[in-house]
Design an enzyme around this catalytic site. Structure first.
Site, mmCIF file in Angstrom:
data_model
loop_
_atom_site.group_PDB
_atom_site.id
_atom_site.type_symbol
_atom_site.label_atom_id
_atom_site.label_comp_id
_atom_site.label_asym_id
_atom_site.label_seq_id
_atom_site.Cartn_x
_atom_site.Cartn_y
_atom_site.Cartn_z
ATOM 1 N N CYS A 1 -20.801 -10.565 -21.276
ATOM 2 C CA CYS A 1 -21.887 -9.739 -20.746
ATOM 3 C C CYS A 1 -22.740 -10.642 -19.878
ATOM 4 O O CYS A 1 -23.169 -11.709 -20.324
ATOM 5 C CB CYS A 1 -22.709 -9.157 -21.899
ATOM 6 S SG CYS A 1 -24.293 -8.414 -21.408
ATOM 7 N N CYS B 1 -22.075 -7.825 -13.401
ATOM 8 C CA CYS B 1 -22.109 -7.053 -14.645
ATOM 9 C C CYS B 1 -20.680 -6.707 -14.987
ATOM 10 O O CYS B 1 -19.903 -6.301 -14.108
ATOM 11 C CB CYS B 1 -22.943 -5.784 -14.491
ATOM 12 S SG CYS B 1 -22.865 -4.670 -15.932
#
Length: 257
Positions: free
Chosen positions: A58, A174
């Site tokens: 992440c 992302c």
């Protein structure tokens, strides 16, 4: 999950334990303090289950939580997704202009700017928060006029500039965004390189496993187990979009952190 998919493709002989903190996502709108606390709690669960390496899959958590994770678990190799993506962007650009598309928290923290400038101080970096991309990816809306319309709206500040001032590399900051990469690339236009941080992270993990002597000696296929903190039905549905595999709620173990 895009990182997990890239890891499984590059390291098919390894065993993977995936923890999705579905009860507390999205991390991209949380404070740095909360993100670090969540990451430490997730890591404790994985360490107790015997992992040999941690991949923080992440960008938001990678931008905030790596220092506290390294401090809490000094003997555990930890790989984030920010530095591999930054390195790939620096290698790909010809104009020294890079755009980073990320969540609000990642943009606000400046992790990609810092990582890129540490590697290549002369780079011009523009970061854009693209929160709607997360929702589109999780709904499975990965192409078509709606996705391209959202992408065009986000990219307009970049490509409204004169051609000589536009970035020639877009880093997807992302791990939701790679499933939207074809649409983003189409809107960005010819000559713009789109960097998938999932693929670059998988490459770094592979190299670290070899360097640390941790790569699995088997030649056959490894296993993958799924943990989540909430809603196995949604987890299984979203996994189908990101992994290209069919999962059922029964394939997901719910844990309480």
């Amino acid at each position: 999950m895009t990182v997990l998919k890239a890891l499984r493709e590059r390291l098919p002989h390894e065993d993977f334990l995936y923890l999705g903190d579905t009860a507390r996502l999205p991390y991209g709108t949380k404070s740095p303090r909360s993100i670090a606390r969540y990451a430490l709690q997730c890591t404790q669960e994985l360490v107790e289950r015997g992992v040999k390496m941690l991949v923080v899959a992440c960008n938001t958590a990678s931008s905030v939580a790596l220092p506290p994770l390294n401090e809490a678990y000094p003997d555990l190799p930890v790989v984030g997704v920010v530095r591999p993506g930054a390195r790939a962007g620096c290698l790909a650009t010809k104009t020294r202009r890079i755009a980073v598309l990320a969540t609000e928290s990642t943009v606000r923290g400046g992790a990609y700017q810092d990582a890129i400038h540490e590697l290549c101080p002369q780079m011009q970096v523009t970061s854009l928060a693209c929160p709607l991309f997360v929702a589109l990816a999780e709904e499975g809306w990965t192409d078509g006029p709606i996705v391209e319309g959202v992408a065009a709206r986000y990219l307009d500040p970049l490509y409204a500039k004169p051609p000589e001032d536009r970035p020639d590399v877009i880093v997807l900051g992302c791990t939701h965004f790679p499933v939207l990469a074809p649409a983003i690339a189409h809107v960005a236009g010819h000559g713009v390189v789109v960097i998938d941080s999932a693929a670059t992270t998988a490459q770094e993990v592979s190299e670290c496993l070899v360097d640390d002597g941790l790569n699995h000696p088997r030649t056959g296929s490894g296993s993958v187990r799924f943990l989540a903190t909430d809603d196995p039905q949604r987890f299984a549905r979203v996994a189908a979009t990101f992994l290209g595999d069919h999962l059922t709620p029964g394939d997901v173990t719910i844990i309480d952190l």
